[in-house]
Each structure stands twice: as C-alpha cells, then as structure tokens.
Design a protein around this motif. Structure first.
Motif, short mmCIF file in Angstrom:
data_model
loop_
_atom_site.label_atom_id
_atom_site.label_comp_id
_atom_site.label_asym_id
_atom_site.label_seq_id
_atom_site.Cartn_x
_atom_site.Cartn_y
_atom_site.Cartn_z
N LEU A 313 0.82 -1.21 0.00
CA LEU A 313 0.00 0.00 0.00
C LEU A 313 0.85 1.27 0.00
CD1 LEU A 313 -2.86 -0.99 2.49
CD2 LEU A 313 -2.96 -0.85 -0.01
N THR A 314 1.95 1.27 0.76
CA THR A 314 2.82 2.45 0.77
C THR A 314 3.50 2.65 -0.58
OG1 THR A 314 4.62 1.11 1.71
CG2 THR A 314 3.23 2.36 3.25
N SER A 315 3.86 1.54 -1.25
CA SER A 315 4.45 1.65 -2.58
C SER A 315 3.45 2.25 -3.56
CB SER A 315 4.91 0.27 -3.07
OG SER A 315 5.84 -0.30 -2.18
N ILE A 316 2.23 1.75 -3.50
CA ILE A 316 1.19 2.29 -4.38
C ILE A 316 0.93 3.76 -4.06
CG2 ILE A 316 -1.24 2.10 -5.02
CD1 ILE A 316 -1.02 -0.90 -4.56
N GLY A 317 0.94 4.11 -2.77
CA GLY A 317 0.73 5.50 -2.38
C GLY A 317 1.79 6.42 -2.94
#
Length: 744
Positions: A313-317
């Motif tokens: 999720l942090t990578s996508i963010g």
C-alpha cells in the motif's frame, strides 16, 4: 539523540530529492513533446489557427460571392428534373402511399366522430396527390420546385457562413496577409502601404514574429462545391506582426507558451540534477534502517502478511502521489498559488510514502534471508490462522456428517438438502449481488451459512425436509427431486411432489423459452435493422460536412446505396415471414420440373460455387420430376438453402444435393459440413432471425430457414433438419404427380 535526528533529516532530504527528481522526469516525459518547439508560432496549435484563418480568408475574400450573385446564376437542367422525379419514385407508388396513409387518419377521425378533422385530412391528401401529379406532368412546375429548393439551400448556406464572420474579423486583426490570384494580377492584402512602400517592407523577419508562405490549393472546397463555382487558387504569405497589443490572443498565447516552456525545462533540469545527487549519496540512503532506527515496536509485532500488505500500500501510495504531482503541474500556470501548493503537498506525501516504503521494505526483505524465522512468522500470520480455522470447521462438519449417515436413508436425504440449500443460495446471491461485493458474500457465507448447515444436519429429519421442499416449490425454487424411499405415506407424498415439480419445471421451461425467443426476436430485429440504418445516418452526416472531397463523397454515396439495399432486403424478408405467418400468402401453382428448378437455382450460384473451395455433388433420377407447386416461391427455398450452404459450410468440404422419388413424393436432400458449432435444439433454427453462427458474423437476415419452412408448409410438404455433429442435413418432401415414376 541529536545524531539520530540528523540522520533522519538527511534521509528525509534524500528521499525528497529523489521524489522531486522522479516527478520532474514524469512531467517532462508527459508534457515535454508540447514544449520542444521554438515558440508558440511553431506549434501545431498555432498551425491550426493559421489554417482556420486561411479557410475564412478564402471564404470571405479570396473566393467570395454574394447571395444575390449566386441566386441569379441558378439554373435547372432537364437532367436535374429527371433525377428529382426518379428520386421520388414511381407516381403510382407515391399516390397509393399517400392514399393509404391518409385513409387510416380519416377513418380514425370518423370513428371519433370528428368530421372536421376528416375533411382536413381529405383536403391535405388531395393537395399532396395534386402536387405529386403536377411534378410528374409539368416540367415547369418541377423546375419551379427544384429552383425553390436550391434557393432555400443556398440561403441556408449563406446564413451558416455568416456565423463565422466574427471569427474571421478577429483573425484578420491579428494576421497580415498578401495573396495573388493564380489567374489574374489582382492582389489581396490587409496591409496599409504608404507611398513607395512595398509588401516586403511590411512583411519581413525584422517586422514580424512569424511569417510563412501559404497557398490555397486548387482542390474544390465544400463551400465552393455547394456554390457550384470554379475554384481559383491563390499563393502568398501570412504573418504575425510584432506590433500586436499584449491583449491579443496570439500574444497572450505566445508569452504563456514561453513561460510554460522555461518552467517545464527548468523543472526537468533540476529533477535530473536531483536524481544525480540521489545516486551519489545512494549508498548512505541504503543504510536507512540503521541510521533512522527501528520503527515502533508494535509494528514489528504485527503479523507478517499484514506487514506485506502495508508495504504494498505504501508503494502504491508513492506512485499515486507522483502522478498527482504530474496532474497538478499542467494547471500550475493558471493558478500558481493553488496548484503550486498542491504540488508541494503531493511532494511531501510522496516523500513520506517513499521513506516508509524504503525502511519497511529493507526490514521486510531482511527477513527473507532466514527461512526458518520466516516460517515461524508465517505460522503467526492471519492467513495461516484463518486456514487452520477453516480446516477445524471442515473437521467438525465431517464428524457431523458421519453421525448423520449412521442411518443411511436419512443421511442421503440430508445430503441432498445440503446441496440444494447451498446451490440455490449461492446461485441467487451471485445473480443479485454486485460482483464487487463477492468478498463480503464469502465472509457472510462462512460466518452464517456454515453454522446453519451444521444445525440442519443435526436436527432436521425426513418430514421437515419434505415440508421445506414443499415451501421451496411454492416459492418457485424447484431444486433437486425429493428422494423417495419405501412405501410410506411420506414417500408417496414426496413422489407426488416430484411429479408436480416436474410439471411446473416443464411449464417454466416452455415459458422461459417463449420469453427468450421473443426477446431474441426483438433484439435481433432491432440489431439487424439498426446496423445498416446507422451506417446510412453516419455517412449522410459525413456528406453534410464542408471538407468532404469528391472522392470521399462518391465513396460515401456508394456505401449509403449498399446499406440501403441491405435494409430493403431485411424489410422484404421480414414482410415475407409476416405474410406467411398471418396466412395471407397465396400460391400460384403450376406444373414444374423439380430437377430443372433445382438446377436453375444452382446455376444462379455457379460463379460463387466455382470461386469457393466447396465441391458440390448433385444426383437426380435422370428424368423430370413434376409437381404442382409455386415455382417462384419454391425457387426461393432452394436459393436460401444453397446460399446458407455457401455461407456456413466448412472450407474444402463436399456438399451433396440429391433428388429421389418414392411413394408419390419427391425427397430433396441437402447435406454439408458446417464451419460453426450448432446447438442441439434444432427447432430453434426455424425461429425468426436465428442463425447457425450465434456470433452473427455473417450478412444474412436470419430469416432464411423460417421462410423456407413456411413455403414448404404452404405446399403441404415437410422440411426437416437433421444434425449429426457438424453434419447439417435438410430434407424436403413434396407430393409429385401420379405419372412420375418411382426411383430409388
């Protein structure tokens, strides 16, 4: 403590530079091609403005003609009169059409006891018939009608053209131009030359921001085609003078483009520099976890699968934040404060996501080096625990099923109930629920459905099952048959319920089939009629445009003609089927040789057969086979069947057509191997608009077999279809004359 904070600030600064560099490259990659031109006057957008001005200049000045001038030159030739009449159709058809149309209206008015309306309709009818008759009988009247229509179209054209004059004047105030005619010495310019000044004194690189040579091509433009005038070519130059006020649209765009160009490439240059610095200091950044320190202890205590999801999720963010910055950049020139602030916020958020991803990613990756520790972490994960819970649940279900099957008869009945409940419930949920809620459905099924099923397995007996099945039948859920065991009253009741259910199921099946066929008929009629009609409307719309060339115009007309004929074939077939279904079709029977008629039908397709890869084999008794039939309609049957064979047969296969006689009947057989897979329900092939290729790739109307069967039925014969795999066989049986000899 101070060293740790300095390390954190160093890492944050490195991450921000990296994020800034990536965002700059993304912006340059997305918008760079728009700002590689020397200035605004060399962009495609300005070229469009230039071409638009040239069109307006040609329309209003170079090749301009007034309405009155053109009106005086309008003429109507004999050929135009003939074409006008031919376009209206036959006078008899026109008169009959008007008669039938108004007859219906007059009858409605009379039924409503409205004599005044009926008289008005009658007067309108007589006036239209008189008008049609005068058009066909009087050349002068037809010429007057055509002339009025021409004047109306010409007036509408000039009216539409005037709508562009405001735009033309706006362009004219910002452009300088000088054009010479290709057929005369006349010049066209908006330059104000004083004394001995020449065009070159005004239009030169020192006095203009942009200057280019331009020529009006010798092709006929749409407006000239409408006016019917000879098109005169022009050559010359168009320029943008330096003296334009800053408030003009060109200067606004010029300065705006220059500002945006400088900003974009400065942003791109700084982003490259930032990435270079990131690479130089990259090794120190790799040591982020040791420099920053371990994260909060509660995070390391989270299950490993939760941490993996958090990392994703942090990578996508971070990626979403970079694209957010890119989308804000395009608007930053319109409102620098708002969108510049948004870009800065996006940069900060992307930096935070990047730092978190880097820290957690390196910590997460380090755990993969110790497989033993990773296995232990996986056993503590939510997915592993959920799997163990599901396994335990199935173990309990297995034990309950074993207890339920201590009495085999009751156990079988409970198992059928279990399958019915889950099958019907899952099917109903999958149909009614939004596909996006499938996860919620699975959770509800696991949390509620399974405990209910376990309760049913333990407590519901044979009697309760019959009651439930009866309620389901009353609600319309047929499900599986009730198992019938023994000769008890309950068994007899279950058997009666099964018989009743089969009757309801058969009735529902027939009703569903009828509704489905009705829906397919409406859908297919709409589709098959709309397809050519949509093409006709589309190309008529293209013909109305002003920039259609003569070649394109002819192509569009040919397409409209083809689609119109296609639409006529569909309507004729539909009327033919409707006439036969209503019993209004009449037969003109005569003595016909069926063999000769079939040979004539094959001869009509001789070229198509020779050009195809199919091999036709035709066998007959060797002598005439006479029957009293309507030759034209029976020829239509043979024509439809042969046409279907050519459309749907597998390439490089054989086609067998045979004629046999016996028992005062002629048996005509058509056999071919189909290229499309045919369903098992042969009766549906006789339905209207039903085709062998369900994808509807072919050009047919889908009425061929329905028409053929209706014609054969009118002759008191039979037309049957036999399908064996991909072998498609049509048998036609017709009664022949008594004098026809019997052959086998």
């Amino acid at each position: 403590m101070d060293i740790k904070w300095k390390n954190r600030l160093r890492v944050g600064f490195w991450a921000m530079m990296c994020t800034f560099g990536l965002s700059g490259l993304l912006v340059a990659f997305t918008f760079g091609n728009q700002y590689v031109h020397r200035d605004y006057f060399h962009t495609p957008e300005f070229r469009m403005e230039l071409d638009q001005f040239a069109q307006y200049l040609n329309m209003f000045e170079l090749n301009s003609i007034t309405f009155e001038e053109k009106k005086q030159s309008l003429t109507v030739s004999e050929e135009e009169i003939n074409d006008y009449r031919n376009g209206m159709g036959d006078i008899t058809d026109q008169t009959n059409s008007i008669q039938s149309d108004y007859q219906f209206r007059i009858e409605e008015a009379l039924l409503a006891d409205n004599q005044a309306a009926a008289d008005i309709y009658a007067a309108e009818k007589d006036k239209k018939i008189e008008d049609i008759t005068k058009i066909f009988k009087s050349d002068e009247y037809a010429r007057e009608r055509i002339m009025n229509e021409k004047e109306k179209e010409l007036k509408e054209y000039f009216k539409q053209r005037e709508q562009y004059r405001t735009d033309y004047l706006k362009y004219k105030n910002q452009f300088q131009y000088y054009f010479q005619s290709g057929f005369s010495d006349k010049d066209y310019t908006n330059l104000s030359l004083v004394g001995d000044e020449t065009v070159q004194d005004k239009m030169n690189p020192q006095n203009t921001l942009y200057m280019t040579s331009y020529s009006i091509p010798t092709e006929r433009s749409l407006d000239v085609w409408l006016l019917g005038e000879t098109f005169i070519p022009f050559t010359g130059e168009i320029a943008v003078p330096k003296g334009l006020p800053s408030s003009s649209s060109f200067m606004s765009q010029y300065h705006k483009y220059k500002q945006e160009q400088i900003t974009l490439w400065a942003y791109a240059f700084l982003s490259v520099a930032a990435l270079i610095l990131c690479v130089i200091f990259g090794r120190k950044a790799i040591a982020v976890p040791s420099a920053v320190g371990r994260g909060p202890s509660y995070y390391d205590k989270l299950p490993i699968d939760v941490r993996a999801v958090f990392f994703i999720l942090t990578s996508i963010g971070a990626i979403i934040s970079l694209f957010f910055i890119k989308h804000q950049f395009i608007y930053v020139f319109d409102n620098p404060f708002v969108y510049g602030r948004n870009m800065f916020i996006g940069l900060v958020i992307a930096t935070l996501f990047l730092v978190i991803t880097l820290i957690r990613g390196k910590t997460f990756a380090a755990q993969f080096k110790n497989w033993g520790h990773l296995k232990e972490e996986w056993k503590k994960g939510l997915l592993h625990k959920a799997g163990k819970g599901v396994k335990s649940l199935f173990t309990q279900a297995k034990e309950s099923l074993t207890d339920a099957f201590l009495n085999r008869s009751i156990g079988v009945q409970l198992l059928v109930l279990l399958i019915s409940v889950f099958g019907l419930g899952a099917a109903a949920m999958m149909i009614d629920l939004n596909p996006g809620l499938i996860v919620v459905y699975i959770i509800l099924l696991a949390a509620i459905g399974l405990p209910i099923v376990l309760l049913l397995i333990r407590r519901i007996g044979y009697f309760n099952r019959i009651v439930i099945k009866t309620n389901e039948l009353a609600a319309g859920n047929l499900g599986q048959d009730l198992p019938v065991s023994g000769r008890s009253v309950l068994a007899a009741l279950a058997e009666d319920i099964n018989v009743l259910k089969q009757g309801v199921k058969t009735l529902q099946h027939e009703q569903a089939k009828s509704e489905r066929l009705k829906t397919e008929l409406i859908t297919n009629v709409s589709h098959d009629l709309r397809t050519p009609l949509t093409s006709i409307i589309t190309y008529i719309g293209l013909l109305k445009k002003e920039d259609v060339s003569s070649e394109d115009w002819l192509t569009y007309v040919e397409i409209i003609d083809k689609k119109s004929k296609r639409l006529k074939v569909l309507i004729d077939d539909l009327f033919e089927v409707s006439k036969m279904a209503s019993g209004n079709a009449e037969l003109a029977k005569e003595r016909v040789d069926l063999v000769q008629l079939l040979q004539q039908a094959l001869a009509e397709y001789d070229d198509m057969i020779n050009n195809s890869s199919l091999q036709f084999r035709f066998s007959n008794p060797g002598e005439p086979v006479y029957a009293f039939v309507d030759g034209k309609k029976l020829w239509r049957v043979f024509d439809n069947l042969i046409g279907n064979i050519l459309k749907y047969s597998l390439e490089n296969s054989r086609v067998y057509i045979t004629v046999q006689t016996g028992n005062h009947h002629a048996l005509i057989t058509f056999k071919n191997v189909t290229k499309y897979e045919i369903g098992e329900n042969m009766d549906e092939l006789f339905e209207r608009f039903k085709r062998g290729d369900s994808s509807r790739h072919t050009e047919g109307s889908g009425l061929g077999l329905a028409i053929a069967k209706s014609i054969v039925d009118l002759h008191e014969g039979s037309l049957d279809i036999d399908i064996d795999g991909d072998l498609f066989k049509v048998n036609i049986s017709l009664k022949v004359e008594e004098t026809t000899q019997v052959h086998h």
